[in-house]
Every structure is written in structure tokens, then in C-alpha cells.
Write a protein that holds these residues in place. Sequence first.
Motif, PDB file in Angstrom:
ATOM      1  N   LYS A 132       0.815  -1.211   0.000  1.00  0.00           N
ATOM      2  CA  LYS A 132       0.000   0.000   0.000  1.00  0.00           C
ATOM      3  C   LYS A 132       0.849   1.262   0.000  1.00  0.00           C
ATOM      4  O   LYS A 132       0.466   2.271  -0.595  1.00  0.00           O
ATOM      5  N   ARG A 133       2.004   1.229   0.670  1.00  0.00           N
ATOM      6  CA  ARG A 133       2.807   2.458   0.704  1.00  0.00           C
ATOM      7  C   ARG A 133       3.613   2.655  -0.572  1.00  0.00           C
ATOM      8  O   ARG A 133       4.103   3.751  -0.837  1.00  0.00           O
ATOM      9  N   GLY A 134       3.764   1.594  -1.372  1.00  0.00           N
ATOM     10  CA  GLY A 134       4.245   1.738  -2.736  1.00  0.00           C
ATOM     11  C   GLY A 134       5.653   2.286  -2.888  1.00  0.00           C
ATOM     12  O   GLY A 134       5.939   3.021  -3.834  1.00  0.00           O
ATOM     13  N   VAL A 135       6.566   1.913  -1.976  1.00  0.00           N
ATOM     14  CA  VAL A 135       7.964   2.321  -2.110  1.00  0.00           C
ATOM     15  C   VAL A 135       8.643   1.390  -3.114  1.00  0.00           C
ATOM     16  O   VAL A 135       8.649   0.161  -2.926  1.00  0.00           O
ATOM     17  N   SER A 136       9.199   1.943  -4.173  1.00  0.00           N
ATOM     18  CA  SER A 136       9.701   1.120  -5.270  1.00  0.00           C
ATOM     19  C   SER A 136      10.772   0.131  -4.830  1.00  0.00           C
ATOM     20  O   SER A 136      10.822  -1.003  -5.323  1.00  0.00           O
ATOM     21  N   VAL A 137      11.646   0.531  -3.913  1.00  0.00           N
ATOM     22  CA  VAL A 137      12.735  -0.338  -3.484  1.00  0.00           C
ATOM     23  C   VAL A 137      12.208  -1.584  -2.781  1.00  0.00           C
ATOM     24  O   VAL A 137      12.885  -2.606  -2.701  1.00  0.00           O
ATOM     25  N   GLU A 138      10.948  -1.529  -2.273  1.00  0.00           N
ATOM     26  CA  GLU A 138      10.380  -2.643  -1.528  1.00  0.00           C
ATOM     27  C   GLU A 138       9.478  -3.537  -2.384  1.00  0.00           C
ATOM     28  O   GLU A 138       8.874  -4.480  -1.881  1.00  0.00           O
ATOM     29  N   ALA A 139       9.419  -3.278  -3.673  1.00  0.00           N
ATOM     30  CA  ALA A 139       8.441  -3.952  -4.535  1.00  0.00           C
ATOM     31  C   ALA A 139       8.662  -5.461  -4.615  1.00  0.00           C
ATOM     32  O   ALA A 139       7.710  -6.216  -4.845  1.00  0.00           O
ATOM     33  N   ASP A 140       9.895  -5.923  -4.418  1.00  0.00           N
ATOM     34  CA  ASP A 140      10.182  -7.344  -4.585  1.00  0.00           C
ATOM     35  C   ASP A 140      10.245  -8.113  -3.272  1.00  0.00           C
ATOM     36  O   ASP A 140      10.666  -9.274  -3.253  1.00  0.00           O
ATOM     37  N   ILE A 141       9.828  -7.504  -2.175  1.00  0.00           N
ATOM     38  CA  ILE A 141       9.799  -8.219  -0.901  1.00  0.00           C
ATOM     39  C   ILE A 141       8.738  -9.309  -0.958  1.00  0.00           C
ATOM     40  O   ILE A 141       7.597  -9.066  -1.363  1.00  0.00           O
ATOM     41  N   SER A 142       9.079 -10.519  -0.548  1.00  0.00           N
ATOM     42  CA  SER A 142       8.139 -11.639  -0.597  1.00  0.00           C
ATOM     43  C   SER A 142       7.585 -11.938   0.800  1.00  0.00           C
ATOM     44  O   SER A 142       8.196 -11.609   1.824  1.00  0.00           O
ATOM     45  N   GLU A 143       6.436 -12.588   0.819  1.00  0.00           N
ATOM     46  CA  GLU A 143       5.851 -12.992   2.099  1.00  0.00           C
ATOM     47  C   GLU A 143       6.722 -14.040   2.784  1.00  0.00           C
ATOM     48  O   GLU A 143       6.802 -14.095   4.013  1.00  0.00           O
ATOM     49  N   ASN A 144       7.384 -14.883   1.997  1.00  0.00           N
ATOM     50  CA  ASN A 144       8.285 -15.872   2.583  1.00  0.00           C
ATOM     51  C   ASN A 144       9.423 -15.202   3.344  1.00  0.00           C
ATOM     52  O   ASN A 144       9.761 -15.616   4.462  1.00  0.00           O
TER      53      ASN A 144
END
Length: 213
Positions: free
Chosen positions: A142-154
Motif C-alpha cells: 500500500k505504501r508503494g515504495v519502489s525499493v520494496e516492490a520485490d519483498i516476498s511474504e516468505n
Amino acid sequence: MNFDKYNYIVVEGPIGVGKSSLAKKLGESFGAQLLLEQPQENPFLERFYRDSARFALPTQMFFLFQRINQLRDLAQTDFFKASLVSDFLIDKDPLFARLTLDDDELNLYQQMYDHLHPQAPVPDLVIYLQAEPSTLLDRIRKRGVSVEADISENYLTRLCESYSRFFHHYDAAPLLIVNAEHLNPIERDEDFNLLVMRIRNMRGKREFFNLGE
């Protein structure tokens, strides 16, 4: 807030749980100095989230040097003349290393950590925020920070488990463990006031706060 009792507060927890936002709100509400992580300055972070095996070591080392420099700068000021709220605990830094580095890299990191680890002041209170990995992922998206786009739930699941293990054994400072699954102290003043009241009323070395208690 009685900052005679809590001159130095640390807010901790995994990415997406709201630790930086809460640290800022506490600092701004009670006139305390802020000491915050600067993840946007780490040039390896975005690449780490895309390819953790390749970029874990430089990402970890950058954060280690950054945090140590921040604490050293703090030590050169008259720390005890001003209250302080921070969003990182240097003692927790190795948990990321154990989570992401292979054995040889971890050995190198640990040598650097042991050599450089500053004699940081012990917090008067640590607030540890918890939430489910799925909740963290939703907040991150939701906060849409581009650097965090590839963080996985795992990755978030493993991170939350590492935080739980670390704070299960942590006893260096009083610890308030807060279930932040439904608590929103940033956008809801009533939640913030409830949390502040719970902090004020702490009597033991380790306490828990769930919304509705």
C-alpha cells in the motif's frame, strides 16, 4: 510521557510494522530527539530484495557501518541532556545477517560486528511491534515504495520468526511487546493514547499489549 523514566526509547519490529512512524510520532509528541534508520541511503537494498543471495553481504555491511556511525555521532553529543527516540536497536543487527548470509559471509560479518560494535547506551524502554507477515506485506504494498516492490511474504515470515526468537531472549532493557495487527497509533489518536498510557503504566521488565486489553 515521563521522560525522566524513559529518557531513551527504541521502537523495533520488522519492515512494514510501523516502527519508524511510531518513533517519529513519539518524538514529535513529546519533544524528543530522533535517531532513525536511513534505508533510502543504502545503494544495495533494492538489488537485495531482487537477488538476496548475491547482495546480502554488501547490504548488511552498509547498514552496519551506517548505524555505527549514527551511534558514534550521538556519542559525541551530550546524550543525557535530551530525550531520544530511535527506530533501531544495534544489538538486533546480527539477526539479519544470520537470516541472509552464508556461513563464510556470516563469519566475516560477525568479525566486523564484534570489532566495530560501539558501546551504545542501553535503552530505558524497547517497544517491539508485531504483526502477521501477510499484514506486513499488505502495508508494504500500500505504501508503494519502489525499493520494496520485490519483498516476498516468505522473506517476511522468516524475518518475523527471527525477530520473535531475538526478543524471546532479549533482557537488556524493559520490553513492551505490542500486537500491531489492529493497532493504528499513527492514524488513530485513541490508539496512540492507549499505547502511551500502557507505556506510562509499565511496572515489569517484560509486558504485552494487545488492543482491547
